[in-house]
Design an enzyme around this catalytic site. Structure first.
Site, PDB file in Angstrom:
ATOM      1  N   LYS A 424       0.828  -1.403   0.075  1.00  0.00           N
ATOM      2  CA  LYS A 424      -0.024   0.293   0.255  1.00  0.00           C
ATOM      3  C   LYS A 424       0.595   1.552  -0.013  1.00  0.00           C
ATOM      4  O   LYS A 424       1.631   1.562   1.108  1.00  0.00           O
ATOM      5  CB  LYS A 424      -1.081  -0.207   1.067  1.00  0.00           C
ATOM      6  N   TRP A 525      -9.692   0.189   0.824  1.00  0.00           N
ATOM      7  CA  TRP A 525     -10.332   0.552   1.398  1.00  0.00           C
ATOM      8  C   TRP A 525     -10.748   2.084   2.319  1.00  0.00           C
ATOM      9  O   TRP A 525     -11.244   2.271   3.219  1.00  0.00           O
ATOM     10  CB  TRP A 525     -11.907  -0.205   1.371  1.00  0.00           C
ATOM     11  N   HIS A 526      -9.209   2.996   1.953  1.00  0.00           N
ATOM     12  CA  HIS A 526      -8.852   3.947   3.181  1.00  0.00           C
ATOM     13  C   HIS A 526      -9.100   5.031   2.116  1.00  0.00           C
ATOM     14  O   HIS A 526      -7.984   6.029   3.046  1.00  0.00           O
ATOM     15  CB  HIS A 526      -7.177   3.589   3.614  1.00  0.00           C
ATOM     16  N   TYR A 527     -10.025   5.247   1.468  1.00  0.00           N
ATOM     17  CA  TYR A 527      -9.782   6.982   0.897  1.00  0.00           C
ATOM     18  C   TYR A 527     -10.402   7.480   2.346  1.00  0.00           C
ATOM     19  O   TYR A 527     -11.076   7.135   2.824  1.00  0.00           O
ATOM     20  CB  TYR A 527     -11.112   6.120  -0.084  1.00  0.00           C
ATOM     21  N   HIS A 528     -10.107   8.877   1.468  1.00  0.00           N
ATOM     22  CA  HIS A 528      -9.723   9.726   2.462  1.00  0.00           C
ATOM     23  C   HIS A 528     -10.910  10.798   2.044  1.00  0.00           C
ATOM     24  O   HIS A 528      -9.738  11.722   0.387  1.00  0.00           O
ATOM     25  CB  HIS A 528      -8.898  10.014   4.061  1.00  0.00           C
TER      26      HIS A 528
END
Length: 591
Positions: A424, A525-528
């Site tokens: 990542k 799934w770590h969008y921000h």
């Protein structure tokens, strides 16, 4: 019968009688959920503005929109001293086996029905993704890894370090524990150390350079504990939680120079519309905790956002702010499959290698085989949940997912024996945006992440792939996998059909590796982002230019904290709850 015996008999009968009454009363007042303050939205009695002001209906000190990773600890904390209404668009997670058990991890993500705990979306980049639609939010559908943000992150966020260090343990005492390290995770640990990602920091929640084992929200039985469990700390006299409550928009009083939030409009599970109002007391607020997709979308639907965009959909402009929905990021993920000569125990993320270049190495392995599970899956990398890494993003379709699901039953068992190494990219320089496509809150907006549009992100991805190649070739990893040439040849011929990427052959060819990164990118799934501090909200997370409205969630982040953000998002809910109470009450807050 002597006197002592008669007294004992009388006491026994009395206890039985009281027990029977309590039991009957308990059944009469029992809730279908673990906590009596959780109810379906249809049970709500709407208040009109005139009724609210006259005091004939309930009003609330705080209305929190979004019962997710931040919203649940925030609501539990604020309810210690004030009345709180928490509105969650999804259902409860407590009896949902697809949410509750590690062995069924990917099923909620694969479920595209309207009642699923997750809502799928596809970014304009072509990458499949998901957002939570359940009480507890992303903690109900993620891989469970728990790790804190770095000290640098805390400092740059401007948070009070002492209060941060009170807030993290509050979460950890209730839902986090040390994992039992799976063999695949041990192999990764040893491989990371062998290639020089050191020191070994052991088991720790802290974000430290080197190799570590983090916490998990799965217990020793593989049962998930979520942010919804933190509601147990709420004050049942002051907390109301409504599920299946789909907030349509925030209501404002615009008669003064600066708009003031006064309430929300929401629909219940039957489609009936309701209104909930703030109390006319100093300090009462509406707080958005809808996440990086939901919060900017809700602001725009309520009239706060780029004026030109709002006018396209005939939305009355409450406040023109061109930064709403801007600066959206998703951490790109690339993976390689490492075959073994035998089935591997299922594991999600437990071990992580943290480098100073912002490349994080993690792993997952095995597949669920419960009676509820989709037969033969790849867990976090399953095609059924949109992780179509063997198809370039622009070519990924729902039909491709169906084709894989139909065809995998014909794949040899070797395709499912092994695990993945993941890389990542932390703090991506590539930025995107979010735009409305209509005024229906149930529909996903248009979302663009622009993966690898910045050359530095691409450069780090290539470094990560080369690092993974080195790990696969370490003595520790090779001793564990024991994969023979026959199995490897078989996998090479079916890797695309099996939706698995093996280590590229020419890792010294930078151009080829850059293309591999672009073609195989998926999400973790770590969008921000989308409601950045200084652009949309101030340092107290109050929406700029508006009274009585805050945003408290990952949409305010410029980068994803730690290797995995859930710990810090939950901490933020607790932290801001304490901050608000102490600012409003001082020593009288008692927390």
């Amino acid at each position: 019968m002597d006197l002592v015996g008669a007294v004992k008999l009388f006491l026994l009968c009395s206890l039985l009688w009281l027990s029977a009454i309590t039991s009957c009363q308990g059944k009469e007042n029992s809730s279908e959920y673990p906590y009596p303050f959780i109810r379906r939205a249809s049970s709500f009695s709407s208040s009109s503005p005139s009724a609210s002001l006259s005091g004939s209906h309930n009003t609330y000190d705080y209305i929190i929109v979004g019962g997710g990773t931040a919203g649940c600890p925030l609501a539990a904390t604020l309810s210690q001293n004030f009345s709180v209404l928490l509105l969650e668009r999804g259902g409860a997670p407590f009896d949902n086996v697809n949410v509750s058990y590690l062995k069924n991890f990917h099923i909620s993500l694969a479920d595209t029905s309207p009642t699923s705990a997750s809502q799928a979306f596809i970014s304009t980049d072509g990458v499949f993704n998901s957002r939570a639609r359940v009480l507890g939010g992303g903690t109900c559908i993620n891989a469970g890894f728990y790790t804190r943000a770095s000290t640098r992150y805390i400092e740059e966020a401007g948070w009070d370090a002492k209060l941060v260090n009170e807030s993290y343990p509050w979460i950890e005492r209730q839902i986090v524990q040390q994992p039992k390290l799976a063999p695949w995770q041990k192999a990764l640990r040893d491989g990371l150390l062998e290639v020089g990602i050191s020191p070994f920091n052991g088991f720790t929640f802290d974000h430290l350079y080197g190799t570590k084992v983090g916490g998990t929200i799965f217990d020793e039985f593989g049962k998930r504990h979520t942010a919804a469990d933190l509601l147990a700390e709420g004050n049942p006299e002051k907390l109301s939680v409504l599920i299946y409550a789909k907030v349509q928009k925030i209501m404002f009083n615009t008669t003064a120079k600066r708009p003031k939030a006064v309430g929300v409009i929401f629909k219940d599970e039957n489609g009936n519309q309701h209104q909930a109002f703030l109390a006319e007391r100093r300090g009462s607020e509406i707080i958005l905790s809808c996440g990086a997709i939901g919060s900017p979308q809700m602001l725009m639907l309520s009239g706060i956002g780029p004026k030109a965009e709002l006018k396209k959909f005939n939305i009355s402009v409450v406040l023109n702010n061109r930064f709403v929905g801007k600066g959206l990021s998703d951490n790109p993920l690339n993976t390689v499959f490492v075959p073994t000569d035998r089935p591997v125990e299922q594991s999600l993320i437990q071990t992580v290698g943290i480098t100073k270049r912002g490349v994080y190495i993690e792993a997952s392995s095995g597949f669920g085989q419960s009676s509820d599970s989709i037969r033969y899956d790849h867990g976090m990398m399953s095609a059924e949940i949109g992780q179509l890494s063997t198809i370039p993003p622009r070519q990924r379709t729902a039909q491709a997912i169906q084709d894989y699901a139909a065809g995998k039953q014909f794949l040899p068992h070797e395709a499912f024996m092994g695990g993945f190494i993941l890389e990542k990219i932390a703090s991506p320089f590539s930025k995107g945006h979010l735009k409305l496509i209509n005024t229906n809150v149930d529909d996903n907006p248009s979302i663009t992440f622009n993966y690898f549009s910045h050359p530095y992100d691409l450069q780090r991805c290539v470094e990560g792939i080369r690092m993974m190649e080195k790990i696969v070739r370490t003595q520790h990893f090779m001793n564990y996998t024991q994969c023979d040439d026959t199995t490897l040849d078989k996998l090479l011929n079916m890797s695309v059909k099996a939706n698995i990427n093996l280590v590229p052959k020419h890792t010294n060819d930078t151009k080829s590796m850059e293309q591999f990164c672009k073609d195989t990118v998926i999400t973790i799934w770590h969008y921000h982002g989308g409601c950045h501090v200084g652009k949309v909200v101030d340092h107290k997370y109050k929406v700029l230019g508006v009274h009585r409205l805050r945003v408290i969630d990952g949409s305010t982040f410029r980068e994803s904290p730690g290797t995995n953000p859930q710990a810090t998002v939950m901490m933020m809910g607790r932290y801001m709850g304490l901050k608000i109470l102490r600012e409003r009450l001082g020593a009288a807050a008692g927390v």
